[in-house]
Write an enzyme that holds these catalytic residues in place. Structure first.
Site, PDB file in Angstrom:
ATOM      1  N   ARG A  52      50.070 -24.067  12.118  1.00  0.00           N
ATOM      2  CA  ARG A  52      50.737 -25.352  11.983  1.00  0.00           C
ATOM      3  C   ARG A  52      50.234 -26.282  13.075  1.00  0.00           C
ATOM      4  O   ARG A  52      49.467 -25.895  13.924  1.00  0.00           O
ATOM      5  CB  ARG A  52      52.261 -25.207  12.028  1.00  0.00           C
ATOM      6  CG  ARG A  52      52.908 -24.189  12.982  1.00  0.00           C
ATOM      7  CD  ARG A  52      52.767 -24.403  14.435  1.00  0.00           C
ATOM      8  NE  ARG A  52      53.073 -25.761  14.873  1.00  0.00           N
ATOM      9  CZ  ARG A  52      52.613 -26.249  16.017  1.00  0.00           C
ATOM     10  NH1 ARG A  52      51.832 -25.529  16.795  1.00  0.00           N
ATOM     11  NH2 ARG A  52      52.925 -27.476  16.386  1.00  0.00           N
ATOM     12  N   GLY A  53      50.615 -27.539  12.944  1.00  0.00           N
ATOM     13  CA  GLY A  53      50.081 -28.553  13.847  1.00  0.00           C
ATOM     14  C   GLY A  53      49.029 -29.351  13.103  1.00  0.00           C
ATOM     15  O   GLY A  53      48.102 -28.760  12.532  1.00  0.00           O
ATOM     16  N   ALA A  54      49.145 -30.669  13.111  1.00  0.00           N
ATOM     17  CA  ALA A  54      48.302 -31.493  12.245  1.00  0.00           C
ATOM     18  C   ALA A  54      46.812 -31.147  12.318  1.00  0.00           C
ATOM     19  O   ALA A  54      46.208 -30.784  11.309  1.00  0.00           O
ATOM     20  CB  ALA A  54      48.564 -32.967  12.566  1.00  0.00           C
ATOM     21  N   ARG A  95      51.396 -28.891   2.446  1.00  0.00           N
ATOM     22  CA  ARG A  95      52.336 -29.667   3.279  1.00  0.00           C
ATOM     23  C   ARG A  95      51.949 -31.147   3.150  1.00  0.00           C
ATOM     24  O   ARG A  95      50.755 -31.479   3.185  1.00  0.00           O
ATOM     25  CB  ARG A  95      52.281 -29.228   4.752  1.00  0.00           C
ATOM     26  CG  ARG A  95      52.775 -27.809   4.991  1.00  0.00           C
ATOM     27  CD  ARG A  95      52.860 -27.486   6.475  1.00  0.00           C
ATOM     28  NE  ARG A  95      53.994 -28.173   7.116  1.00  0.00           N
ATOM     29  CZ  ARG A  95      54.199 -28.181   8.433  1.00  0.00           C
ATOM     30  NH1 ARG A  95      53.336 -27.596   9.236  1.00  0.00           N
ATOM     31  NH2 ARG A  95      55.246 -28.795   8.947  1.00  0.00           N
ATOM     32  N   GLN A 204      59.413 -25.159  18.030  1.00  0.00           N
ATOM     33  CA  GLN A 204      58.012 -25.058  18.476  1.00  0.00           C
ATOM     34  C   GLN A 204      57.884 -25.304  19.983  1.00  0.00           C
ATOM     35  O   GLN A 204      56.990 -24.777  20.638  1.00  0.00           O
ATOM     36  CB  GLN A 204      57.131 -26.079  17.737  1.00  0.00           C
ATOM     37  CG  GLN A 204      56.940 -25.843  16.254  1.00  0.00           C
ATOM     38  CD  GLN A 204      57.921 -26.610  15.399  1.00  0.00           C
ATOM     39  OE1 GLN A 204      59.083 -26.742  15.772  1.00  0.00           O
ATOM     40  NE2 GLN A 204      57.493 -27.082  14.236  1.00  0.00           N
ATOM     41  N   ASP A 245      51.499 -36.670  13.310  1.00  0.00           N
ATOM     42  CA  ASP A 245      51.063 -36.043  12.068  1.00  0.00           C
ATOM     43  C   ASP A 245      50.439 -37.057  11.124  1.00  0.00           C
ATOM     44  O   ASP A 245      49.620 -36.688  10.272  1.00  0.00           O
ATOM     45  CB  ASP A 245      52.245 -35.330  11.395  1.00  0.00           C
ATOM     46  CG  ASP A 245      52.675 -34.136  12.217  1.00  0.00           C
ATOM     47  OD1 ASP A 245      53.438 -34.308  13.191  1.00  0.00           O
ATOM     48  OD2 ASP A 245      52.185 -33.022  11.919  1.00  0.00           O
ATOM     49  N   ASN A 255      55.889 -38.078  13.368  1.00  0.00           N
ATOM     50  CA  ASN A 255      55.775 -36.891  14.207  1.00  0.00           C
ATOM     51  C   ASN A 255      57.023 -36.050  14.001  1.00  0.00           C
ATOM     52  O   ASN A 255      57.946 -36.431  13.276  1.00  0.00           O
ATOM     53  CB  ASN A 255      55.596 -37.278  15.680  1.00  0.00           C
ATOM     54  CG  ASN A 255      55.133 -36.103  16.520  1.00  0.00           C
ATOM     55  OD1 ASN A 255      54.150 -35.445  16.211  1.00  0.00           O
ATOM     56  ND2 ASN A 255      55.870 -35.816  17.584  1.00  0.00           N
ATOM     57  N   LYS A 256      57.037 -34.876  14.646  1.00  0.00           N
ATOM     58  CA  LYS A 256      58.158 -33.957  14.475  1.00  0.00           C
ATOM     59  C   LYS A 256      59.512 -34.651  14.602  1.00  0.00           C
ATOM     60  O   LYS A 256      59.701 -35.494  15.466  1.00  0.00           O
ATOM     61  CB  LYS A 256      58.041 -32.852  15.544  1.00  0.00           C
ATOM     62  CG  LYS A 256      59.049 -31.752  15.453  1.00  0.00           C
ATOM     63  CD  LYS A 256      59.152 -31.113  14.078  1.00  0.00           C
ATOM     64  CE  LYS A 256      57.813 -30.690  13.564  1.00  0.00           C
ATOM     65  NZ  LYS A 256      57.778 -30.421  12.114  1.00  0.00           N
TER      66      LYS A 256
HETATM   67  C1  LIG Z   1      48.724 -31.866  17.655  1.00  0.00           C
HETATM   68  S1  LIG Z   1      49.952 -32.705  16.847  1.00  0.00           S
HETATM   69  C2  LIG Z   1      50.896 -31.435  16.141  1.00  0.00           C
HETATM   70  C3  LIG Z   1      52.107 -31.984  15.439  1.00  0.00           C
HETATM   71  O1  LIG Z   1      52.379 -31.127  14.337  1.00  0.00           O
HETATM   72  C4  LIG Z   1      53.670 -30.588  14.522  1.00  0.00           C
HETATM   73  O2  LIG Z   1      54.319 -30.371  13.305  1.00  0.00           O
HETATM   74  P1  LIG Z   1      54.397 -28.863  12.686  1.00  0.00           P
HETATM   75  O3  LIG Z   1      54.684 -27.932  13.830  1.00  0.00           O
HETATM   76  O4  LIG Z   1      55.521 -28.966  11.665  1.00  0.00           O
HETATM   77  O5  LIG Z   1      53.053 -28.623  12.033  1.00  0.00           O
HETATM   78  C5  LIG Z   1      54.401 -31.620  15.344  1.00  0.00           C
HETATM   79  O6  LIG Z   1      54.775 -32.735  14.559  1.00  0.00           O
HETATM   80  C6  LIG Z   1      53.322 -31.972  16.342  1.00  0.00           C
HETATM   81  O7  LIG Z   1      53.516 -33.150  17.033  1.00  0.00           O
END
Ligand SMILES: CSC[C@H]1O[C@H](OP(=O)(O)O)[C@H](O)[C@@H]1O
Length: 354
Positions: A52-54, A95, A204, A245, A255-256
């Site tokens: 996960r993570g953009a 996603r 996270q 994101d 973002n989150k």
């Molecule tokens: C490097 S930015 C990662 C970004 O993605 C995360 O979302 P997720 O854990 O649901 O994939 C979160 O929004 C982070 O800021």
């Protein structure tokens, strides 16, 4: 894949014609690696947030495109490309919010259509392109990290920075975006401490950001999301840096979930609020944040912590995984090209040419 000079956490590794993913759903208690050799398994790993993570899911999707291409048994170019489109759609549907996923898939498809070779040669070029996307993101994150130093407050000499969710090596090809800026600040002796929001409901921050900091001896304090405003009011925080994101053409940033409230509180306390993201996170096709699709995830992420249910039955849930922070609340977007005012992002449209 070359190793970073600073840390050696890579969530996605290509080796022996397979992809190995750190299983981020098991950290910090267990460091385990999942072996992926089929496109559907990569899609499931993205859906379930093993990766996960953009930027990291962009890299994972690029390898997913190659794994899917490998499975296509034909020498006919048209048949191959038609099947590759289906693989692209499978990965697109994993996603909806992080635009890096769609950017990587589009780049892989474009290279396939532009290739003049036979099917096997196209497959080889797809692998090279996935590896290039991965290495580019690692270098991009290292540049973002160092560019962040230019805009961080000059006082105090050692900063206390609050961050949200995980934007580190685990969320990228390595090094990280917002946590990359924090890594660079730590390397340059400009960081006193990180305050990491635990980041409900997937945690996270508590599970991943704190783990990354501990691996490198970066002082980190985990707080609940509801404590952030108090910490800012008490003068404990010098700056807030978060990831992204999807960034719209006017600088509005998804973002989150919980990021928007952080930005409002930071403004109320005159604390600089930064977004750190590569250009692969900018979506120039949308004019503002109202057009960003917000992923809603399963309610069990709210009502379960581990194996413990924390809500009575008969309750309704709403679980948006992201929110949108207006550009007006963002002091600068820290990119691989430097720190940019959100309102200026539109002038960099060409940076994203794939
Ligand atoms: C490097 S930015 C990662 C970004 O993605 C995360 O979302 P997720 O854990 O649901 O994939 C979160 O929004 C982070 O800021």
């Amino acid at each position: 894949m070359t190793s970073s000079s600073v840390n050696h956490i890579y969530p996605v590794i290509w080796q022996n014609d397979k992809v190995f993913l750190i299983d981020q759903t098991r950290l910090p208690g267990e460091y385990s690696v999942v072996e992926i050799s089929l496109c559907e398994d990569m899609a499931q790993a993205i859906r379930t947030m093993i990766v996960r993570g953009a930027p990291a899911i962009g890299v994972a999707a690029a390898y997913g495109m190659y794994l899917g291409a490998k499975e296509i048994q034909t020498t006919n170019r048209e048949v191959f490309l038609k099947k590759l489109e289906k693989i692209a759609q499978l990965l697109r549907e994993t996603r909806p919010t992080a635009v890096n996923l769609f950017w990587a898939i589009s780049r892989m498809l474009k290279i396939a259509y532009e290739s003049v070779g036979n099917v096997e040669q196209i497959k080889a070029i797809l692998l090279e392109t996935a590896q290039a996307i991965q290495l580019e993101d690692l270098k991009t994150c290292q540049a973002i990290g160092d560019n962040g130093l230019i805009v961080l407050p000059s006082e105090p000499t050692k900063l206390t920075i609050l961050t949200h969710c995980n934007t580190g090596s685990l969320a990228t090809a390595g090094y990280g975006t917002a946590l990359g800026v924090i890594r660079s600040a730590w390397r340059e002796n400009r960081l006193a401490r990180v305050y990491a929001d635990e980041t409900r409901p997937r945690l996270q921050g508590a599970k991943l950001t704190a783990w990354e900091c501990v691996q490198e001896g970066i002082p980190v304090t985990v707080i609940t999301d509801s404590m952030a405003a108090h910490c800012m009011q008490q003068g404990m925080i010098d700056a807030v840096i978060v990831g992204a994101d999807r960034i719209a053409a006017n600088g509005d940033t998804a973002n989150k979930i919980g990021t928007y409230s952080l930005a409002i509180v930071a403004q109320a306390h005159n604390i600089p609020f930064f977004v750190a993201a590569p250009f692969s996170t900018v979506d120039f096709s949308i004019s503002d944040g109202s057009q960003i699709p917000i992923e809603e995830r399963h309610p069990s992420e709210i009502y379960q912590i581990g194996n413990t249910e924390i809500c009575a039955s008969g309750v309704e849930f709403y679980n948006p995984a992201f929110d949108v922070t207006p550009a007006s609340l963002i002091k600068a977007i820290i990119t691989e090209k430097g720190a940019i005012s959100p309102q200026e992002i539109i002038n960099y449209r060409r940076e994203l040419a794939i």
